[in-house]
Every structure is written in C-alpha cells, then in structure tokens.
Design a protein around this motif. Structure first.
Motif, PDB file in Angstrom:
ATOM      1  N   ASP A  14      -5.300   2.033  -1.176  1.00  0.00           N
ATOM      2  CA  ASP A  14      -4.033   1.706  -0.530  1.00  0.00           C
ATOM      3  C   ASP A  14      -4.106   1.898   0.984  1.00  0.00           C
ATOM      4  O   ASP A  14      -3.100   1.811   1.671  1.00  0.00           O
ATOM      5  CB  ASP A  14      -2.890   2.527  -1.134  1.00  0.00           C
ATOM      6  CG  ASP A  14      -2.953   3.989  -0.752  1.00  0.00           C
ATOM      7  OD1 ASP A  14      -4.003   4.414  -0.217  1.00  0.00           O
ATOM      8  OD2 ASP A  14      -1.967   4.708  -0.972  1.00  0.00           O
ATOM      9  N   GLY A  15      -5.282   2.157   1.494  1.00  0.00           N
ATOM     10  CA  GLY A  15      -5.456   2.311   2.931  1.00  0.00           C
ATOM     11  C   GLY A  15      -4.972   3.656   3.421  1.00  0.00           C
ATOM     12  O   GLY A  15      -4.973   3.923   4.618  1.00  0.00           O
ATOM     13  N   ASP A  16      -4.559   4.525   2.518  1.00  0.00           N
ATOM     14  CA  ASP A  16      -3.997   5.795   2.958  1.00  0.00           C
ATOM     15  C   ASP A  16      -4.509   6.958   2.112  1.00  0.00           C
ATOM     16  O   ASP A  16      -5.425   7.671   2.510  1.00  0.00           O
ATOM     17  CB  ASP A  16      -2.470   5.699   2.876  1.00  0.00           C
ATOM     18  CG  ASP A  16      -1.787   6.997   3.247  1.00  0.00           C
ATOM     19  OD1 ASP A  16      -2.304   7.688   4.133  1.00  0.00           O
ATOM     20  OD2 ASP A  16      -0.741   7.321   2.642  1.00  0.00           O
ATOM     21  N   GLN A 169       6.205  -0.696   5.259  1.00  0.00           N
ATOM     22  CA  GLN A 169       6.220  -1.728   6.299  1.00  0.00           C
ATOM     23  C   GLN A 169       5.183  -2.803   5.972  1.00  0.00           C
ATOM     24  O   GLN A 169       4.051  -2.483   5.652  1.00  0.00           O
ATOM     25  CB  GLN A 169       5.882  -1.106   7.652  1.00  0.00           C
ATOM     26  CG  GLN A 169       6.883  -0.063   8.128  1.00  0.00           C
ATOM     27  CD  GLN A 169       8.287  -0.621   8.280  1.00  0.00           C
ATOM     28  OE1 GLN A 169       8.466  -1.780   8.661  1.00  0.00           O
ATOM     29  NE2 GLN A 169       9.285   0.188   7.949  1.00  0.00           N
ATOM     30  N   CYS A 170       5.596  -4.041   6.051  1.00  0.00           N
ATOM     31  CA  CYS A 170       4.659  -5.130   5.801  1.00  0.00           C
ATOM     32  C   CYS A 170       4.488  -5.954   7.063  1.00  0.00           C
ATOM     33  O   CYS A 170       5.412  -6.094   7.849  1.00  0.00           O
ATOM     34  CB  CYS A 170       5.169  -6.022   4.663  1.00  0.00           C
ATOM     35  SG  CYS A 170       4.935  -5.249   3.054  1.00  0.00           S
ATOM     36  N   PRO A 171       3.288  -6.528   7.256  1.00  0.00           N
ATOM     37  CA  PRO A 171       3.042  -7.341   8.453  1.00  0.00           C
ATOM     38  C   PRO A 171       3.873  -8.625   8.459  1.00  0.00           C
ATOM     39  O   PRO A 171       4.558  -8.941   7.479  1.00  0.00           O
ATOM     40  CB  PRO A 171       1.552  -7.681   8.360  1.00  0.00           C
ATOM     41  CG  PRO A 171       0.988  -6.840   7.277  1.00  0.00           C
ATOM     42  CD  PRO A 171       2.118  -6.435   6.387  1.00  0.00           C
ATOM     43  N   ALA A 172       3.780  -9.371   9.556  1.00  0.00           N
ATOM     44  CA  ALA A 172       4.565 -10.588   9.745  1.00  0.00           C
ATOM     45  C   ALA A 172       4.417 -11.543   8.566  1.00  0.00           C
ATOM     46  O   ALA A 172       3.329 -11.671   7.992  1.00  0.00           O
ATOM     47  CB  ALA A 172       4.113 -11.285  11.030  1.00  0.00           C
ATOM     48  N   SER A 177       6.285  -5.813  -2.412  1.00  0.00           N
ATOM     49  CA  SER A 177       6.552  -6.061  -3.827  1.00  0.00           C
ATOM     50  C   SER A 177       5.942  -4.923  -4.622  1.00  0.00           C
ATOM     51  O   SER A 177       4.852  -4.445  -4.308  1.00  0.00           O
ATOM     52  CB  SER A 177       5.920  -7.387  -4.257  1.00  0.00           C
ATOM     53  OG  SER A 177       5.875  -7.436  -5.675  1.00  0.00           O
ATOM     54  N   ILE A 178       6.662  -4.467  -5.646  1.00  0.00           N
ATOM     55  CA  ILE A 178       6.115  -3.358  -6.430  1.00  0.00           C
ATOM     56  C   ILE A 178       5.005  -3.840  -7.355  1.00  0.00           C
ATOM     57  O   ILE A 178       4.185  -3.060  -7.816  1.00  0.00           O
ATOM     58  CB  ILE A 178       7.230  -2.628  -7.231  1.00  0.00           C
ATOM     59  CG1 ILE A 178       6.675  -1.282  -7.731  1.00  0.00           C
ATOM     60  CG2 ILE A 178       7.773  -3.490  -8.362  1.00  0.00           C
ATOM     61  CD1 ILE A 178       7.698  -0.307  -8.172  1.00  0.00           C
ATOM     62  N   PHE A 201      -0.182  -4.158  -8.616  1.00  0.00           N
ATOM     63  CA  PHE A 201      -0.079  -2.930  -7.833  1.00  0.00           C
ATOM     64  C   PHE A 201       0.905  -3.129  -6.699  1.00  0.00           C
ATOM     65  O   PHE A 201       1.260  -4.263  -6.370  1.00  0.00           O
ATOM     66  CB  PHE A 201      -1.448  -2.523  -7.290  1.00  0.00           C
ATOM     67  CG  PHE A 201      -2.178  -3.666  -6.638  1.00  0.00           C
ATOM     68  CD1 PHE A 201      -2.005  -3.929  -5.300  1.00  0.00           C
ATOM     69  CD2 PHE A 201      -3.014  -4.488  -7.395  1.00  0.00           C
ATOM     70  CE1 PHE A 201      -2.658  -4.987  -4.709  1.00  0.00           C
ATOM     71  CE2 PHE A 201      -3.668  -5.553  -6.796  1.00  0.00           C
ATOM     72  CZ  PHE A 201      -3.488  -5.810  -5.449  1.00  0.00           C
ATOM     73  N   GLU A 202       1.355  -2.011  -6.127  1.00  0.00           N
ATOM     74  CA  GLU A 202       2.273  -2.073  -5.003  1.00  0.00           C
ATOM     75  C   GLU A 202       1.587  -2.682  -3.797  1.00  0.00           C
ATOM     76  O   GLU A 202       0.420  -2.391  -3.544  1.00  0.00           O
ATOM     77  CB  GLU A 202       2.660  -0.651  -4.587  1.00  0.00           C
ATOM     78  CG  GLU A 202       3.756  -0.019  -5.367  1.00  0.00           C
ATOM     79  CD  GLU A 202       4.255   1.176  -4.575  1.00  0.00           C
ATOM     80  OE1 GLU A 202       5.382   1.093  -4.075  1.00  0.00           O
ATOM     81  OE2 GLU A 202       3.520   2.155  -4.445  1.00  0.00           O
ATOM     82  N   GLY A 203       2.293  -3.472  -3.058  1.00  0.00           N
ATOM     83  CA  GLY A 203       1.668  -3.999  -1.851  1.00  0.00           C
ATOM     84  C   GLY A 203       2.550  -5.009  -1.158  1.00  0.00           C
ATOM     85  O   GLY A 203       3.710  -5.208  -1.532  1.00  0.00           O
TER      86      GLY A 203
END
Ligand code: CA
Ligand code: CA
Length: 454
Positions: A14-16, A169-172, A177-178, A201-203
């Motif tokens: 998830d990048g985190d 937060q989502c990019p432009a 969406s869950i 998955f969430e994203g």
C-alpha cells in the motif's frame, strides 16, 4: 502497488505500512523468512535463518532483517523500553468509535469477523493507539490492515473511510474505492495485457473516461500502444529484443517501427532497466590498415598478409561459455596490407563465413540474409550495410562495409579467451606477452589455414 509473476506470486504494497503476499501451493515447504516456511504447520514458523527455533518474537524479527535495512529503523523501543499501557489507558481506544469497529457486529467488518478473527488486530490497534497517544493515523492503519486481510480472504468489507475519518487522498482524475482490481481502468488492459487480481483491495481508481497509463490517469483517447505484450505510452519508444527495430507510439499514427540496430562497439543489452545499445566492454577491433585493439585495449598491427586467430575460447578451459573461434584473413590490396578479406567463425554447431561484399555462407552453403540456419547463431545485415553474426551465448562478430571488423563478447567470457584479441582479463599488459609492436600478430597465425608446407 501490485506485483504479479508468471509463477503466481502476488504482492500488494500500500506504499505505507502493509504488504500482502500470496503464493501458489507449488511453493509449499520451500520458503524461509518472516512469513514462515509454508509447510502447513503453523507451530513451527518462528525459526531463525539457521533453522533453530527463535526464543522470542523480537529475536525472530531481528534475525530476518535484510542487510542494509537499518537506516532509520531500530529494533525494539530504544533504551527506555516499550511503552506499557494499563487497562485504564487503553479503555478509551476500545470503543466502537475507535478500535472497537473491528469487533462491532454491526460495523463495516461484520461479515469478515467469522472468517478472520479480529482479536489480534483489535489488540494491536488498541496498543498502537495507546502507545501513540491516540494518533488517529494509527487507528486508520489498523483498520486498513484488517480490511486488506479480509479482502485477501475473499470477504467484502463495507466502506469505513469518510471525508473526515481516515480519508485517502487520490491523485488527479481518480477517486477512492474500497474494492478496486488491478485490471480495471488501465490503458494496458484495453489491449488485454494485464492480469487481474482475483481479490480486490482498497485504492484509487481512475474517474470515468480516464484510464491509468504509467501511474497517471489520462483521458481514454490518450492511451498509448502495445508491442509484443508491452504497453507503450504515447510519445515513447522501445527497442525490440535484438535492437533491430525501434518502435514508437504517437497519437496521430499509432505504433510505427523502424530499422535500428547497434553501431559498432555497442551491444544490445538490458542495463539499468533499459534495453539499449550499450558500450561493449568486450570489444576487439581490427580496423582498416590491420591495426588491432584487443578486448583489454592493447594495440598492435600486422604488416604481413595471412589468416589470423582473432579470438576463441581457450581449449581446455572450463566450459562455462560455449566454444567459438574467429579466424580472419588479412590481405593485401593495392599494395597495402590492410583489408579484411574473409572471416570464418566456428561455433559448436556449425560455421559461418562472412565476406565484406561477396556474401555469407553457413556450413558451406551460401545464404540470404537474415539467416537463422544454426540453432545458436543468426546472421543479419544492419541498416548501414554491415554484417552481424550473433551467437546467443554472447559472441558477436561485426563486419563493416569498409572492411572494419569487430568481435564483441559478453562479460562472462572474461579471462577465458585466446587469440590476437587477447584474454579479456582486464589487463592489457599481458595481451602482448611474447612480442611487441607490429609483429605481434605473427604468433596467432591460424595453422590450419597456412598456405605453406612445413
Ligand atoms: Ca510452518
Ligand atoms: Ca589481457
């Protein structure tokens, strides 16, 4: 970030804070690491790299830390020890507004609780929140971790993030969406390229009429091209696997390919994640005037016509690279010893004879180019008229229209070579051991091509 391999390994990051990994049963019992040995027995997973049982969770975790991963990352909780949380302190974090959501039978995770027990997630959530003095970010992480685990187990989770609670937060041109799939909404998927993850998955996913191209959501009509299973964004180009063609994607004309090929002294290789014509390290050149530069950079020349052993895998050495032998004829033209007449290149499964302007023979038969008569070798003509003999194991012989000859070998040939081109061990002083200057090539005359008796 989702990584999928053809062998079925799937990794979601998830990048985190979370990594989810799934592997097919063919890996059963063949694994090591924090995730255990995958032998079907949960009780023997906490082992150290040496195979012994770990004495504690901390020892287990520390033992598997990858080398070089220590920057900004410490083990344990420092000299003061890990914070201790009393029942009184943790109580506020157990409510249905905080970690209690995980266990709430009316909450967003209700359908998952029967499949995957929330107890451990709840315990860690409460402890983390207490240790971090109620920092909501840690509550969000705990809920996200359980969400991902539930979804990996194939259970749907109801949306729990809001504008004010754990917003993502989502990019432009994208939105949260869950339950999103990797195959949805990418330009590559338009041409059926990417595999879908079965679980969601969430994203973030692209808005309507936008598709993902290189990590950015772009209007559908701006999607790029595909070439041999690879997605190519607009205004980008790639070299084909042998660098013989460069294919470009443009918004006006789509995918177009043009003849390319690597110039002398350059080899077609993937380095630094890019396929390009890279400077060849193993390059030996016999140039016009019969000047020779060895693989290691020593220079010499010959003045007498004859057939010379340019390069071969030394006889008797370990067979880590296939045997080959390049023999070149240096001839006198217009009173000067300068031109390369013909080149014989021997491989384990056949031989190729190349001449500057009279053609190419494979195993004695004249061939039209491009030719793939041998299993291990191909012969082609590059756009500038040069001839290129390419052996799959990494030997290339290039003959320019002007009679310049180059032998290129891959790095795994280092130190294993004989011939006038030298041994390719990185040391140019030992390339000309027995003689010096202009007569140096004499000792590499090819005996089997000698025109004289005795
Ligand atoms: Ca196990
Ligand atoms: Ca050398």
């Amino acid at each position: 970030m989702v990584l999928q391999t053809t062998k079925g390994l799937r990794l979601l990051f998830d990048g985190d804070a979370q990594v989810l990994m799934s592997i097919p049963s063919s890996f059963r019992g063949r694994l090591c690491g924090l995730c255990g040995n995958f032998n079907g027995n949960w009780s023997d997973d906490f082992v150290l790299p040496n195979g012994l049982a770990a004495s504690s969770v901390e020892t287990f975790g520390a033992a598997w830390r990858a080398p070089g991963s220590s920057k900004g990352c410490g083990e344990g909780c420092g000299p003061q020890g890990c914070p201790v949380c009393s029942a009184e302190e943790t109580a506020p974090y157990e409510s249905n507004k905080a970690c209690g959501q995980l266990r709430n039978p009316q909450g967003p995770f209700a359908t998952c609780q029967a499949v995957l027990s929330p107890s451990e997630y709840f315990r860690q959530c409460v402890y983390d929140l207490c240790a971090q003095k109620g920092d909501t970010a840690f509550l969000c992480r705990s809920l996200a971790a359980y969400t991902a685990a539930c979804q990996a187990a194939g259970v749907a989770v109801k949306p729990w993030r809001t504008e004010s609670f754990c917003p993502l937060q989502c990019p432009a041109h994208s939105h949260y969406s869950i339950c999103t799939h990797t195959c949805q909404g990418s330009c590559a998927a338009l041409s059926g390229l990417t595999g879908c993850t079965t679980r969601c998955f969430e994203g973030c996913e692209c808005d309507d009429r936008f598709l993902l191209s290189q990590g950015v959501c772009i209007p559908v009509q701006d999607c790029g091209c595909t070439h041999n299973g690879r997605y190519l964004p607009v205004n980008s180009s790639l070299l084909t696997s042998d660098c013989s063609k460069r294919c470009s994607c443009s918004s006006s004309s789509g995918l177009t390919c043009q003849a390319a090929g690597c110039p002398p002294g350059r080899v077609c290789e993937v380095k630094a994640e890019a396929r390009q014509c890279w400077a060849a390290r193993g390059l030996c050149v016999l140039s016009v005037g019969a000047n020779l530069t060895t693989f290691d950079g020593a220079r010499g020349a010959t003045t007498s016509p004859g057939v010379y052993e340019l390069s071969s895998r030394c006889p008797g050495l370990q067979k880590t690279v296939p045997w080959y032998r390049v023999v070149a004829e240096v001839q006198t033209c217009h009173g000067k010893t300068e031109a390369v007449g013909q080149i014989h290149i021997f491989f384990e499964d056949g031989m190729v004879t190349v001449t500057p302007n009279k053609g190419v023979w494979v195993n004695g038969l004249r061939v039209d180019l491009p030719a793939e008569k041998l299993a291990s070798v191909s012969v082609s003509r590059t756009p500038d008229g040069s001839l290129l003999v390419r052996q799959k194991a990494g030997v290339q012989v290039w003959l320019g229209a002007n009679g310049k000859l180059a032998v290129m070998v891959s790095e795994d040939h280092a130190g294993k070579l004989c011939g006038a081109c030298g041994n390719f061990d990185g040391d140019q002083t030992n390339d000309w051991r027995d003689s010096e200057g202009k007569s140096v090539m004499e000792k590499w005359r090819a005996q089997d091509f000698s025109p004289c008796y005795g």
